[in-house]
Design an enzyme around this catalytic site. Structure first.
Site, PDB file in Angstrom:
ATOM      1  N   SER A 148      46.918  30.025  29.088  1.00 43.94           N
ATOM      2  CA  SER A 148      47.834  31.024  29.635  1.00 43.94           C
ATOM      3  C   SER A 148      47.286  32.435  29.400  1.00 43.94           C
ATOM      4  O   SER A 148      46.166  32.728  29.817  1.00 43.94           O
ATOM      5  CB  SER A 148      49.226  30.821  29.027  1.00 43.94           C
ATOM      6  N   GLU A 242      52.501  25.242  39.092  1.00 43.59           N
ATOM      7  CA  GLU A 242      52.399  26.410  38.225  1.00 43.59           C
ATOM      8  C   GLU A 242      52.473  27.689  39.038  1.00 43.59           C
ATOM      9  O   GLU A 242      51.795  27.838  40.063  1.00 43.59           O
ATOM     10  CB  GLU A 242      51.058  26.419  37.483  1.00 43.59           C
ATOM     11  N   HIS A 272      52.629  24.153  33.658  1.00 43.38           N
ATOM     12  CA  HIS A 272      51.892  25.137  32.873  1.00 43.38           C
ATOM     13  C   HIS A 272      51.467  24.573  31.517  1.00 43.38           C
ATOM     14  O   HIS A 272      52.302  24.131  30.723  1.00 43.38           O
ATOM     15  CB  HIS A 272      52.771  26.376  32.685  1.00 43.38           C
TER      16      HIS A 272
END
Length: 305
Positions: A148, A242, A272
């Site tokens: 991320s 995502e 995610h």
């Protein structure tokens, strides 16, 4: 088709996001849930011990799997939108990746926003890598990874190191990387509710907290705008469910245009950083196994002898 355990875990992730009020709750509350509560539900990775690492002014920890090569190291940068996340929240994930790679991992608590704005996280990540090299780890036997925001930070760290003339690690592994802090990817609009964890609004809030008055198009904040020439091979994982799908795709496209080797895996129906769901979910375990294979091909086995 995703496994039954994946669907259960996805529902649990949606509940977790709701508990944090979809990212609109106070930062202190989000950090408490992400850093203190969530890790209590993660099973400790067997055969991996932890030791403190003495990096000046940066809290860090070694994660050392049984049988790991002592001359190989992985620098791991946690996710959390540059606002939340810690060694505690990501110890389990980083341990599993280290075990799959057969190397020790150095996971660090870089400075977070809003207390510490851009480029504090980049400065700490660069300092952590330089410390790693100063301890005798050869760049050719190291890699950098992150998920991320940590994935975008890993890319930014490579760019900063290259521009400073530092020797680069042999490879990088980016899990659902956030690479566009303007938050203007097409998937930010089209994925919507199918992403149980991340939304365009959350990303916008985190970006404001991290960037302050700085330009979100700065290449060290949004690597999709960087010159990526000379970077090491990149392994990028992203799921089709995502919001950050196009962040990964655009980074991969830009890297290939600049002559960088890219191994991009776009996985149907995945959410995610689904690697977090390992070992309970087979899709998570399989993804981590692929990371291990990439590491051994680009770093581990290549360095033997």
């Amino acid at each position: 088709m995703p496994s039954a355990s994946f669907h259960i875990a996805k529902a649990a992730e949606r509940v977790s996001s709701l508990l944090m009020l979809n990212g609109y709750s106070p930062v202190r509350y989000q950090r408490f849930l992400f850093d203190k509560v969530s890790p209590r539900f993660a099973k400790k990775v067997g055969g991996v011990r932890s030791e403190p690492a003495d990096i000046p002014a940066i809290r860090a920890e070694w994660l050392i799997p049984e049988g790991a090569r002592s001359d190989h190291a992985l620098l791991y940068l946690h996710g959390g939108g540059y606002v939340i996340g810690s060694i505690g929240s990501h110890r389990n994930l980083a341990s599993q990746i280290a075990a799959a790679c057969g190397c020790r991992a150095l996971i660090v608590d870089y400075r977070l926003a809003p207390e510490h704005k851009f480029p504090a996280a980049v400065e700490d990540a660069v300092a952590s890598y330089r410390w790693l090299v100063s301890q005798g780890y050869e760049p050719a036997k190291t890699a950098i990874a992150g998920d991320s925001a940590g994935g975008g930070l890993a890319a930014a760290t490579l760019i900063s190191l290259r521009d400073s003339g530092d020797p680069l690690p042999a490879a990088a592994m980016l899990l659902s990387p956030w690479t566009d802090l303007e938050v203007c990817g097409e998937s930010c609009r089209t994925v919507g509710w199918r992403d149980p964890l991340v939304s365009k609004g959350i990303l916008k809030n985190y970006a404001r907290s991290y960037m302050g008055a700085a330009d979100p198009r700065d290449p060290l904040a949004s690597p999709i705008h960087a010159d990526l020439k000379g970077l090491p091979p990149l392994c990028i994982h992203v799921g089709t469910c995502e919001v950050l799908l196009d962040d990964a795709r655009r980074l991969a496209e830009r890297a290939r245009q600049d002559g960088v080797e890219v191994d991009l895996s776009v996985c149907d129906d995945m959410i995610h950083v689904w690697q977090f769901l390992a070992p309970l979910v087979p899709e998570g375990r399989e993804a981590i196994d692929r990371l291990g294979s990439f590491y051994r091909e680009r770093v581990g086995d290549r360095a033997v002898g």
